[in-house]
Scaffold this active site. Structure first.
Site, PDB file in Angstrom:
ATOM      1  N   GLU A 116      12.099   0.374  15.845  1.00 32.74           N
ATOM      2  CA  GLU A 116      11.998   1.449  14.858  1.00 32.74           C
ATOM      3  C   GLU A 116      11.544   2.721  15.585  1.00 32.74           C
ATOM      4  O   GLU A 116      12.273   3.705  15.633  1.00 32.74           O
ATOM      5  CB  GLU A 116      10.986   1.063  13.763  1.00 32.74           C
ATOM      6  CG  GLU A 116      10.769   2.140  12.705  1.00 32.74           C
ATOM      7  CD  GLU A 116       9.598   1.829  11.755  1.00 32.74           C
ATOM      8  OE1 GLU A 116       8.749   0.976  12.082  1.00 32.74           O
ATOM      9  OE2 GLU A 116       9.534   2.474  10.686  1.00 32.74           O
ATOM     10  N   ASP A 127       0.811  -1.222   0.000  1.00 30.79           N
ATOM     11  CA  ASP A 127       0.000   0.000   0.000  1.00 30.79           C
ATOM     12  C   ASP A 127       0.847   1.276   0.000  1.00 30.79           C
ATOM     13  O   ASP A 127       0.353   2.342  -0.346  1.00 30.79           O
ATOM     14  CB  ASP A 127      -0.991   0.014   1.175  1.00 30.79           C
ATOM     15  CG  ASP A 127      -0.348  -0.328   2.499  1.00 30.79           C
ATOM     16  OD1 ASP A 127       0.831  -0.760   2.511  1.00 30.79           O
ATOM     17  OD2 ASP A 127      -1.007  -0.174   3.548  1.00 30.79           O
TER      18      ASP A 127
END
Ligand SMILES: [Zn+2]
Length: 348
Positions: free
Chosen positions: A206, A22
């Site tokens: 992250e 996406d």
């Protein structure tokens, strides 16, 4: 950087382990899909649309980065749109001389018009299979469970994915807001995936600290870690990751945009590589990050002084750690080695 080196970076066969469907939709395709689906876009010129789909280096956080997925997701709710963007993504990677890729997506984000998880996976596979047949880029799928989704829903996703083992689905991932939803919430989900024999990679370290990397490896069966930027905060874990050949899927542009690192020069990828940790270079998202593998290599070469031979080495790490089945994995490893030898990137 000389033209000859730029040419090598472009032409060398590459493997991509971490790319989201996406986040990699062509702006032109968004415009065409929006028309077909009767969706209103803020602007209709592809160049003017870009800022809505692309996170620049001025992007402030992972949350802002993730907001760039809203528009593409609205356009990816039908069989045909899923098939089309999957095909086009392989086509774009193929143009960048990617010879192996694992594309990931979260089926639960594509159900607004009534498709089932099984149907969604089938439609994406129809696109990647067709592209693989026509273009020759070996392509497999990783199914994402989102951190913010309830465990019972994610268990259903794992179950649906397991029916595609041997048919194109090769692994499971956990993604989304790492700060609000730590990995331990989903232990049961990944226990189930592990029981089905599905290999696992987890986004960790992250946006949150190294504990999430530790938890993902120890309790969620992760063989690979998405990003792992914060691994540098924990020396013992770093050693463990190195000794156990846990592979890091690093995405430098994305890591700068989400502010996982302050800048390109602060990125720990070279330090990890020099210490013998198996790092790989990935794009994360062609459109949202506005990049290609070749562009990532160019920046890394400029800023962190990687050599072309070191990129070859990281691609071999990527293939070895890929979730691809044998004998296809061995075939590709041989092909990459032969090409690299011919290009002078490996000792003969
Ligand atoms: Zn990712």
């Amino acid at each position: 950087m000389g033209a000859a080196i730029m040419n090598i970076l472009k032409l060398m066969p590459k493997a991509e382990l971490h790319i989201h469907l996406d986040g990699s939709v062509r702006p032109d395709t968004i415009i065409s899909l929006a028309k077909e689906e009767g969706l209103m876009l803020p602007v209709i010129d592809p160049n003017e649309l870009r800022p809505y789909l692309h996170a620049s280096e001025q992007c402030s956080s992972l949350t802002e980065y993730l907001s760039k997925f809203q528009l593409p997701l609205q356009c990816l709710q039908s069989a045909e749109s899923l098939r089309r963007v999957a095909y086009e993504l392989v086509e774009d990677a193929h143009r960048d001389h990617v010879k192996y890729m694992e594309i990931r997506f979260a089926p639960l984000l594509h159900m607004e018009k009534g498709l089932t998880v099984e149907e969604i996976i089938s439609h994406v596979l129809a696109g990647t299979d067709e592209a693989e047949r026509k273009l020759g880029t070996t392509t497999r799928l990783i199914i994402i469970c989102l951190r913010s989704h309830p465990v019972n829903k994610n268990l259903k996703v794992v179950h649906a994915a397991s029916a595609f083992i041997g048919k194109g689905v090769v692994g499971m991932d956990l993604a989304g807001d790492e700060v609000s939803y730590p990995p331990e919430i989903h232990r049961k989900v990944f226990e189930q995936a592990h029981d089905y024999g599905l290999p696992i990679t987890i986004h960790a370290g992250e946006a949150a600290d190294a504990n999430n990397i530790d938890e993902s490896i120890r309790h969620l069966h992760a063989a690979r870690i998405g990003h792992g930027v914060r691994l540098q905060d924990d020396a013992a874990l770093m050693q463990w990751v190195k000794d156990h050949h846990i592979v890091l899927e690093m995405c430098p542009s994305s890591n700068v945009q989400t502010k996982a690192v302050e800048s390109w020069s602060d990125h720990p990828i070279k330090e990890y590589f020099d210490q013998g940790i198996r790092v790989t270079v990935n794009t994360d998202n062609l459109t949202v990050s506005g990049t290609t593998l070749t562009k990532e290599y160019e920046r890394l070469m400029e800023i962190h002084d990687f050599s072309t031979a070191q990129f070859a080495e990281m691609n071999l790490y990527a293939l070895q750690a890929s979730f691809l089945e044998n004998p296809e994995k061995l075939r590709l490893l041989n092909y990459f080695r032969e090409e690299y030898e011919t290009m002078g990137l490996l000792p003969k």
